[in-house]
Design an enzyme around this catalytic site. Structure first.
Site, PDB file in Angstrom:
ATOM      1  N   GLN A  96       0.842  -1.200   0.000  1.00  0.00           N
ATOM      2  CA  GLN A  96       0.000   0.000   0.000  1.00  0.00           C
ATOM      3  C   GLN A  96       0.875   1.246   0.000  1.00  0.00           C
ATOM      4  O   GLN A  96       1.842   1.335   0.763  1.00  0.00           O
ATOM      5  CB  GLN A  96      -0.925   0.001   1.236  1.00  0.00           C
ATOM      6  CG  GLN A  96      -1.929   1.151   1.229  1.00  0.00           C
ATOM      7  CD  GLN A  96      -2.909   1.115   2.408  1.00  0.00           C
ATOM      8  OE1 GLN A  96      -2.752   0.297   3.335  1.00  0.00           O
ATOM      9  NE2 GLN A  96      -3.888   1.995   2.396  1.00  0.00           N
ATOM     10  N   HIS A 102      -8.656   1.823  -0.723  1.00  0.00           N
ATOM     11  CA  HIS A 102      -9.155   1.826  -2.102  1.00  0.00           C
ATOM     12  C   HIS A 102      -9.108   0.421  -2.668  1.00  0.00           C
ATOM     13  O   HIS A 102      -8.265  -0.385  -2.289  1.00  0.00           O
ATOM     14  CB  HIS A 102      -8.318   2.764  -2.981  1.00  0.00           C
ATOM     15  CG  HIS A 102      -6.841   2.554  -2.842  1.00  0.00           C
ATOM     16  ND1 HIS A 102      -6.122   3.065  -1.794  1.00  0.00           N
ATOM     17  CD2 HIS A 102      -5.960   1.859  -3.600  1.00  0.00           C
ATOM     18  CE1 HIS A 102      -4.850   2.720  -1.913  1.00  0.00           C
ATOM     19  NE2 HIS A 102      -4.721   1.965  -2.997  1.00  0.00           N
TER      20      HIS A 102
HETATM   21  P1  5GP Z   1      -1.729   1.322  -3.423  1.00  0.00           P
HETATM   22  O1  5GP Z   1      -0.273   1.071  -3.709  1.00  0.00           O
HETATM   23  O2  5GP Z   1      -1.848   2.173  -2.200  1.00  0.00           O
HETATM   24  O3  5GP Z   1      -2.570   0.090  -3.361  1.00  0.00           O
HETATM   25  O4  5GP Z   1      -2.283   2.111  -4.670  1.00  0.00           O
HETATM   26  C1  5GP Z   1      -2.189   3.481  -4.809  1.00  0.00           C
HETATM   27  C2  5GP Z   1      -2.464   3.770  -6.265  1.00  0.00           C
HETATM   28  O5  5GP Z   1      -2.687   5.146  -6.383  1.00  0.00           O
HETATM   29  C3  5GP Z   1      -1.304   3.414  -7.200  1.00  0.00           C
HETATM   30  O6  5GP Z   1      -1.733   2.470  -8.160  1.00  0.00           O
HETATM   31  C4  5GP Z   1      -0.928   4.740  -7.828  1.00  0.00           C
HETATM   32  O7  5GP Z   1      -0.618   4.616  -9.200  1.00  0.00           O
HETATM   33  C5  5GP Z   1      -2.150   5.595  -7.601  1.00  0.00           C
HETATM   34  N1  5GP Z   1      -1.888   7.008  -7.431  1.00  0.00           N
HETATM   35  C6  5GP Z   1      -0.859   7.596  -6.774  1.00  0.00           C
HETATM   36  N2  5GP Z   1      -0.969   8.927  -6.808  1.00  0.00           N
HETATM   37  C7  5GP Z   1      -2.106   9.195  -7.502  1.00  0.00           C
HETATM   38  C8  5GP Z   1      -2.769  10.412  -7.864  1.00  0.00           C
HETATM   39  O8  5GP Z   1      -2.320  11.520  -7.573  1.00  0.00           O
HETATM   40  N3  5GP Z   1      -3.929  10.304  -8.560  1.00  0.00           N
HETATM   41  C9  5GP Z   1      -4.456   9.089  -8.927  1.00  0.00           C
HETATM   42  N4  5GP Z   1      -5.590   9.095  -9.617  1.00  0.00           N
HETATM   43  N5  5GP Z   1      -3.854   7.927  -8.608  1.00  0.00           N
HETATM   44  C10 5GP Z   1      -2.700   7.977  -7.896  1.00  0.00           C
END
Ligand code: 5GP
Length: 141
Positions: A96, A102
């Site tokens: 994460q 999300h």
């Molecule tokens: P996690 O790694 O927390 O499961 O996923 C976070 C996701 O958020 C990643 O896939 C990354 O590409 C996306 N992300 C990071 N910064 C932003 C942003 O500023 N806007 C959007 N729409 N997605 C983002």
């Protein structure tokens, strides 16, 4: 770790940061991942501030799962992939990187791997087009 109200998804929820919106409803929001692991990669988040699945209230989680299924249906209709991956990470050790819970909705195709997690920014115009395609296919709640 305490919830950081200035994380990027909280800022998107408050309208302080831009997003390519797919869904904007009472309980949830969905928008394109700016660093997609496959074209059409969409993120679905609750309005309730919660870092991860352990912090989110049961009712919000129900709304989030229902919204995620609708987004997955729309992604399937819009992109016609072989399959749709739904993924949710809890904690840095699980990968994460944004600490507002999300679900990832990611189109998958036979024989095609995923682009590495959160590595390269997509073209903004293309993300707009993808968001419009998914919005047009979104089933009613
Ligand atoms: P996690 O790694 O927390 O499961 O996923 C976070 C996701 O958020 C990643 O896939 C990354 O590409 C996306 N992300 C990071 N910064 C932003 C942003 O500023 N806007 C959007 N729409 N997605 C983002």
């Amino acid at each position: 770790m305490a919830y950081d109200p200035d994380n990027i998804f909280a800022r998107i929820l408050r309208g302080e940061a831009d997003a390519h919106l797919v869904l904007n409803e009472e309980h949830c929001m969905a928008f394109m991942d700016v660093m997609p692991q496959s074209p059409g990669h969409t993120l679905v988040i609750p309005r309730q501030p919660a870092e991860d699945i352990f912090e989110l209230g049961a009712e919000s989680l129900n709304h989030l799962v229902a919204a995620t299924r609708r987004v997955a249906q729309a992604v399937r209709t819009a992109f016609n992939p072989g399959g749709v991956m739904v993924m949710q990470l809890n904690g840095a050790d699980a990968g994460q990187t944004v600490f507002h819970i999300h679900f990832h909705v990611i189109p998958r195709y036979a024989g095609e791997g995923l682009t590495l997690h959160a590595r390269s920014m997509a073209d903004a115009r293309q993300l707009d087009e993808h968001a419009a395609k998914i919005r047009a296919a979104l089933p009613a709640p």
